[in-house]
Enzyme design. Structure first.
Site: not given
Ligand code: NAD
Length: 259
Positions: A159, A166
């Protein structure tokens, strides 16, 4: 009655049907909220976001292209929201980015400066930047959430720099909550357990993390985007009126474990 009835907000982060933001948008819709969406610039990105939204019942969504790396594009989005709608009640920040070459076990110490700053910029600073543009539109108070992960608190193999970003995001949540509280704006974060999404697959060893949670978490299973969506809708709603500056775990209880 649906608990988000009559509330309108901006949702950032719907990239495809697997995105956590899609789960959040589905819960918000079910609870009666009106959501305005952004997508990364580009026709292909727009098409994917539309498709994901159609699948959860948004047939004619309000959509704006926005690369959060650009202050001008964030300004343009919120200016458009202000001119078309006047006010909003909530903001969902559901975006993150880090160069996946540096999301591998044993690849933290060598993280280049540019990789570190970009990860913190897109994954943490943008919450502050969007909050600052959204707050003036929350004239009747409001609520915001961002998505975090346990790797902010503990060293999770692979990570790496995203954990540092984060930590900055969670700290920003507390500082935003402190400052915006007097304007009746609540600022929280949701710390989600691992969910199979595009971004998550960039984290080296992600499948092992999913397996580990199944073995060790009190609920012995992984969580779904719907579960994150439900908790997020709650935090954004008047039901959570006394909660601000918090990080709410939706992780099958994994974070309480000592192993
Ligand atoms: P995802 O890939 O579906 O979403 C990531 C998003 O970030 C996408 O919509 C992408 O377009 C956007 N993004 C990236 N760079 C960008 C920029 N410069 N401008 C605008 N948008 C931008 O993946 P996800 O897992 O749904 O991630 C969403 C959030 O959840 C993130 O903050 C991620 O760290 C967090 N998260 C994910 C998990 C997991 O296991 N999937 C767990 C905890 C937290």
């Amino acid at each position: 009655m649906a608990f988000m009835q009559g509330l309108r907000g901006v949702v950032v982060g719907v990239a495809n049907e697997h995105s956590i933001a899609t789960g959040i948008a589905a819960s918000l819709k079910r609870e009666g909220a009106e959501c305005l969406f952004t997508h990364l610039p580009g026709e292909k990105n727009e098409r994917r976001t539309r498709k994901a939204l159609e699948a959860i019942g948004y047939t004619t969504p309000w959509l704006a292209p926005m690369d959060a790396a650009s202050d001008e594009q964030i300004d343009a989005t919120f200016a458009r929201v202000a001119s078309e709608f006047g006010t909003i009640d909530f903001l969902v920040h559901c975006i993150a980015f880090a160069d996946k070459d540096w999301l591998k076990p044993d690849r933290f110490a060598g993280t280049p400066r540019s990789v570190f700053t970009t990860a913190c910029d897109i994954s943490a600073y943008t919450y502050v930047a969007m909050a600052n543009r959204a707050a003036p539109l929350m004239t009747n108070g409001g609520a915001m959430i961002a998505l975090s992960y346990y790797g902010s608190e503990k060293a999770v193999p692979g990570y790496n720099v995203m954990g540092v970003a984060k930590a900055a995001l969670e700290s920003s949540t507390r500082y935003l909550a402190m400052e915006l509280g007097s304007r009746k704006i609540r600022v929280n974060a949701v710390s989600a357990g691992p969910v199979r999404t595009l971004s998550a697959m960039a984290v080296g060893g992600f499948s092992e993390i999913l397996e580990w949670v199944e073995k060790k978490a009190p609920l012995h299973r992984n969580i779904t985007s719907e579960e994150v969506g439900n908790a997020s809708a709650f935090l954004l709603s008047p039901l959570a009126s006394g909660i601000t500056g918090q990080v709410l775990f939706v992780d099958s209880g994994y974070g309480i474990m000592g192993l």
